[in-house]
Design a protein around this motif. Structure first.
Motif, PDB file in Angstrom:
ATOM      1  N   VAL A  32     -49.979   0.099  54.388  1.00 48.75           N
ATOM      2  CA  VAL A  32     -49.866   1.498  53.945  1.00 48.75           C
ATOM      3  C   VAL A  32     -49.073   1.561  52.639  1.00 48.75           C
ATOM      4  O   VAL A  32     -49.435   2.291  51.707  1.00 48.75           O
ATOM      5  CB  VAL A  32     -49.195   2.374  55.037  1.00 48.75           C
ATOM      6  CG1 VAL A  32     -48.895   3.771  54.513  1.00 48.75           C
ATOM      7  CG2 VAL A  32     -50.072   2.450  56.276  1.00 48.75           C
ATOM      8  N   ILE A  65     -41.098   4.112  56.624  1.00 49.49           N
ATOM      9  CA  ILE A  65     -41.235   4.336  55.176  1.00 49.49           C
ATOM     10  C   ILE A  65     -40.421   5.530  54.658  1.00 49.49           C
ATOM     11  O   ILE A  65     -39.663   5.410  53.677  1.00 49.49           O
ATOM     12  CB  ILE A  65     -42.729   4.552  54.794  1.00 49.49           C
ATOM     13  CG1 ILE A  65     -43.551   3.312  55.148  1.00 49.49           C
ATOM     14  CG2 ILE A  65     -42.863   4.919  53.315  1.00 49.49           C
ATOM     15  CD1 ILE A  65     -45.044   3.467  54.898  1.00 49.49           C
ATOM     16  N   ASN A  66     -40.601   6.696  55.290  1.00 52.51           N
ATOM     17  CA  ASN A  66     -40.184   7.938  54.638  1.00 52.51           C
ATOM     18  C   ASN A  66     -38.704   7.997  54.274  1.00 52.51           C
ATOM     19  O   ASN A  66     -38.348   8.225  53.110  1.00 52.51           O
ATOM     20  CB  ASN A  66     -40.584   9.143  55.507  1.00 52.51           C
ATOM     21  CG  ASN A  66     -42.094   9.313  55.609  1.00 52.51           C
ATOM     22  OD1 ASN A  66     -42.826   8.334  55.553  1.00 52.51           O
ATOM     23  ND2 ASN A  66     -42.569  10.520  55.767  1.00 52.51           N
ATOM     24  N   ASN A  93     -44.142   6.257  59.681  1.00 51.27           N
ATOM     25  CA  ASN A  93     -43.320   7.251  58.974  1.00 51.27           C
ATOM     26  C   ASN A  93     -41.823   6.967  59.136  1.00 51.27           C
ATOM     27  O   ASN A  93     -41.046   7.193  58.203  1.00 51.27           O
ATOM     28  CB  ASN A  93     -43.653   8.671  59.447  1.00 51.27           C
ATOM     29  CG  ASN A  93     -44.999   9.152  58.936  1.00 51.27           C
ATOM     30  OD1 ASN A  93     -45.837   9.613  59.695  1.00 51.27           O
ATOM     31  ND2 ASN A  93     -45.245   9.042  57.637  1.00 51.27           N
ATOM     32  N   ASN A 153     -46.396  15.786  61.609  1.00 51.68           N
ATOM     33  CA  ASN A 153     -45.828  14.440  61.748  1.00 51.68           C
ATOM     34  C   ASN A 153     -44.572  14.488  62.604  1.00 51.68           C
ATOM     35  O   ASN A 153     -43.853  15.490  62.600  1.00 51.68           O
ATOM     36  CB  ASN A 153     -45.444  13.879  60.369  1.00 51.68           C
ATOM     37  CG  ASN A 153     -46.614  13.201  59.695  1.00 51.68           C
ATOM     38  OD1 ASN A 153     -47.640  12.941  60.323  1.00 51.68           O
ATOM     39  ND2 ASN A 153     -46.460  12.898  58.422  1.00 51.68           N
ATOM     40  N   ASN A 206     -43.274   4.519  47.212  1.00 58.08           N
ATOM     41  CA  ASN A 206     -43.557   3.696  48.396  1.00 58.08           C
ATOM     42  C   ASN A 206     -43.644   2.210  48.084  1.00 58.08           C
ATOM     43  O   ASN A 206     -43.110   1.368  48.815  1.00 58.08           O
ATOM     44  CB  ASN A 206     -44.881   4.148  49.042  1.00 58.08           C
ATOM     45  CG  ASN A 206     -44.772   5.534  49.653  1.00 58.08           C
ATOM     46  OD1 ASN A 206     -43.684   6.108  49.682  1.00 58.08           O
ATOM     47  ND2 ASN A 206     -45.878   6.074  50.132  1.00 58.08           N
ATOM     48  N   THR A 249     -50.504   3.092  49.158  1.00 57.99           N
ATOM     49  CA  THR A 249     -49.883   4.310  48.612  1.00 57.99           C
ATOM     50  C   THR A 249     -48.749   3.942  47.650  1.00 57.99           C
ATOM     51  O   THR A 249     -47.793   4.712  47.483  1.00 57.99           O
ATOM     52  CB  THR A 249     -49.318   5.190  49.754  1.00 57.99           C
ATOM     53  OG1 THR A 249     -48.318   4.439  50.465  1.00 57.99           O
ATOM     54  CG2 THR A 249     -50.386   5.616  50.735  1.00 57.99           C
ATOM     55  N   SER A 271     -44.910   9.075  46.064  1.00 51.97           N
ATOM     56  CA  SER A 271     -43.631   9.391  46.692  1.00 51.97           C
ATOM     57  C   SER A 271     -43.930   9.820  48.112  1.00 51.97           C
ATOM     58  O   SER A 271     -44.862  10.611  48.318  1.00 51.97           O
ATOM     59  CB  SER A 271     -42.988  10.586  45.992  1.00 51.97           C
ATOM     60  OG  SER A 271     -42.177  10.171  44.950  1.00 51.97           O
ATOM     61  N   SER A 272     -43.163   9.355  49.071  1.00 52.50           N
ATOM     62  CA  SER A 272     -43.402   9.782  50.458  1.00 52.50           C
ATOM     63  C   SER A 272     -43.185  11.301  50.549  1.00 52.50           C
ATOM     64  O   SER A 272     -42.498  11.892  49.700  1.00 52.50           O
ATOM     65  CB  SER A 272     -42.452   9.073  51.416  1.00 52.50           C
ATOM     66  OG  SER A 272     -41.168   9.643  51.304  1.00 52.50           O
ATOM     67  N   SER A 273     -43.742  11.905  51.595  1.00 50.30           N
ATOM     68  CA  SER A 273     -43.592  13.364  51.747  1.00 50.30           C
ATOM     69  C   SER A 273     -42.114  13.731  51.880  1.00 50.30           C
ATOM     70  O   SER A 273     -41.687  14.776  51.389  1.00 50.30           O
ATOM     71  CB  SER A 273     -44.384  13.859  52.959  1.00 50.30           C
ATOM     72  OG  SER A 273     -43.962  13.188  54.126  1.00 50.30           O
ATOM     73  N   LYS A 330     -48.430   6.471  64.119  1.00 50.59           N
ATOM     74  CA  LYS A 330     -48.097   7.139  62.854  1.00 50.59           C
ATOM     75  C   LYS A 330     -46.576   7.328  62.758  1.00 50.59           C
ATOM     76  O   LYS A 330     -45.985   7.172  61.682  1.00 50.59           O
ATOM     77  CB  LYS A 330     -48.837   8.484  62.764  1.00 50.59           C
ATOM     78  CG  LYS A 330     -48.672   9.217  61.451  1.00 50.59           C
ATOM     79  CD  LYS A 330     -49.988   9.483  60.766  1.00 50.59           C
ATOM     80  CE  LYS A 330     -49.842   9.717  59.274  1.00 50.59           C
ATOM     81  NZ  LYS A 330     -49.206  10.964  58.903  1.00 50.59           N
TER      82      LYS A 330
HETATM   83  C1  LIG Z   1     -47.881   7.227  54.972  1.00 46.52           C
HETATM   84  C2  LIG Z   1     -46.916   8.010  54.103  1.00 46.52           C
HETATM   85  C3  LIG Z   1     -45.579   7.349  54.113  1.00 46.52           C
HETATM   86  C4  LIG Z   1     -47.521   8.000  52.734  1.00 46.52           C
HETATM   87  O1  LIG Z   1     -46.655   8.458  51.747  1.00 46.52           O
HETATM   88  C5  LIG Z   1     -46.788   9.398  54.669  1.00 46.52           C
HETATM   89  O2  LIG Z   1     -47.447   9.745  55.627  1.00 46.52           O
HETATM   90  C6  LIG Z   1     -45.826  10.380  54.134  1.00 46.52           C
HETATM   91  O3  LIG Z   1     -45.448  10.289  52.981  1.00 46.52           O
HETATM   92  O4  LIG Z   1     -45.436  11.263  54.927  1.00 46.52           O
END
Ligand SMILES: CC(C)(CO)C(=O)C(=O)O
Ligand SMILES: NC(=O)C1=CN([C@@H]2O[C@H](COP(=O)(O)OP(=O)(O)OC[C@H]3O[C@@H](n4cnc5c(N)ncnc54)[C@H](OP(=O)(O)O)[C@@H]3O)[C@@H](O)[C@H]2O)C=CC1
Length: 305
Positions: free
Chosen positions: A245, A192-193, A189, A107, A203, A249, A253-255, A185
């Motif tokens: 997304v 959100i992350n 990310n 990512n 999330n 999800t 928890s995000s990564s 993507k």
């Molecule tokens: C899409 C999302 C935010 C899903 O948790 C993700 O790819 C991540 O957590 O890195």
């Protein structure tokens, strides 16, 4: 490229995606020759374990250091901050040749160009599947869409590799412009992350009203940077995709939040950090991404540049 029966594939490490990909490949192609590039060079074999809500699979794989058979395919699903040292390592490995086909998956984006490789066949794999790992193995939370496409234009004879992977991790789509998918993507990310880290939430919380203005601002800045690279995304549409997304999800928890909670380094430098650094180079201000980059770096063990 030789046919599957005589091909040798190497998986890098025992990460979450690696265990999912390795187990899925062997499930569909039990005779495929597969080994693992393990950090512990003395190990002769290691286990890949994959569980889902209703299945479990364990395979014992030999390690590449004790094999040294030339790799036809290397699959490297590693964190963004591990890519550069891995590429240097591969360039020096006697079993990694100009004919080896490298599939790279991570990512985020690098601000500097990646180390050029001896191998001419390099592809990017992007996936929305969700896999976590602990000391017992990997757990597949949901199979998403995956895309495979060339990192450069000089790829040759990759159909065979695509077919093998497509059987293992369907749905897999081959695309000519994988950069477009990577940017898409990246936007999600970036939205959100880091925000889940700073808000310390799962999330789904980000669907609440107080977060919408920040999500919009993060995406708007990232879309401006993407446009400078020739990728034009509509901010409102990107917000809708992000919200979709978040709904899909909601309980996760995000990564990045998982990394912070486990005191591991994060990929923030390659997400909001990348947007900020690229903005500086282009003379575009990205204050909301910059603030999140600094906040997450202060909370985690990363250091902003
Ligand atoms: C899409 C999302 C935010 C899903 O948790 C993700 O790819 C991540 O957590 O890195
Ligand atoms: N997990 C998921 O659901 C998804 C992840 N992604 C992205 O894909 C990438 C990989 O994710 P994930 O699998 O979760 O990450 P993990 O941290 O679980 O896996 C990375 C693995 O690669 C190993 N590794 C890295 N470099 C080397 C090396 N030179 N030699 C041997 N082993 C090496 C690491 O070892 P060590 O632990 O010793 O460093 C680790 O086991 C990330 O960028 C992530 O954001 C994208 C979509 C979904």
């Amino acid at each position: 490229m030789t046919d599957n029966a005589t091909q040798h594939w190497v998986m890098v490490g025992c990460g979450a995606l690696a265990q999912w990909l390795g187990c899925s490949l062997i499930r569909r192609q039990p005779t495929l020759s597969l080994s693992v590039l393990h950090r512990q060079q003395r190990l002769r074999s290691c286990n890949y374990r994959l569980s889902t809500n209703n299945s479990e699979m364990t395979i014992e794989l030999p390690t590449q250091h004790h094999d040294d058979r030339v790799a036809d395919v290397v699959i490297a699903a590693v964190k963004a901050y591990q890519v550069s040292s891995l590429l240097r390592q591969l360039n020096q490995a006697p079993w990694f040749t100009d004919k080896t086909h490298l599939i790279l998956s991570f990512n985020g984006m690098h601000s500097e160009p990646l180390t050029p490789l001896v191998s001419v066949n390099q592809q990017f794999l992007v996936t929305t599947s969700g896999v976590t790992r602990d000391h017992q193995g990997a757990h597949l939370h949901g199979i998403g869409q995956s895309w495979l496409g060339p990192m450069a234009t000089n790829n040759v004879d990759v159909d065979n590799v695509f077919d093998t992977l497509a059987e293992a991790i369907a749905p897999l789509q081959g695309v000519d412009d994988i950069e477009q998918i990577r940017w898409q993507k990246l936007l999600i990310n970036c939205a959100i992350n880091a925000l889940t880290v700073v808000a310390d939430c799962v999330n789904g919380e980000l669907l609440k009203a107080p977060y919408q203005a920040t999500l919009h601002a993060l995406l708007s800045e990232a879309c401006d940077i993407a446009a400078q690279h020739g990728y034009h995304f509509d901010v409102e549409q990107s917000l809708q995709q992000t919200q979709q997304v978040l709904s899909q999800t909601a309980a996760n928890s995000s990564s990045m939040r998982q990394d912070v909670l486990a005191a591991r380094p994060t990929e923030i430098d390659y997400l909001n950090g990348f947007i900020t650094k690229r903005g500086r180079q282009l003379g575009i201000v990205t204050p909301v991404n910059e603030r999140l980059w600094q906040q997450v770096s202060a909370i985690s063990c990363d250091h902003p540049q």
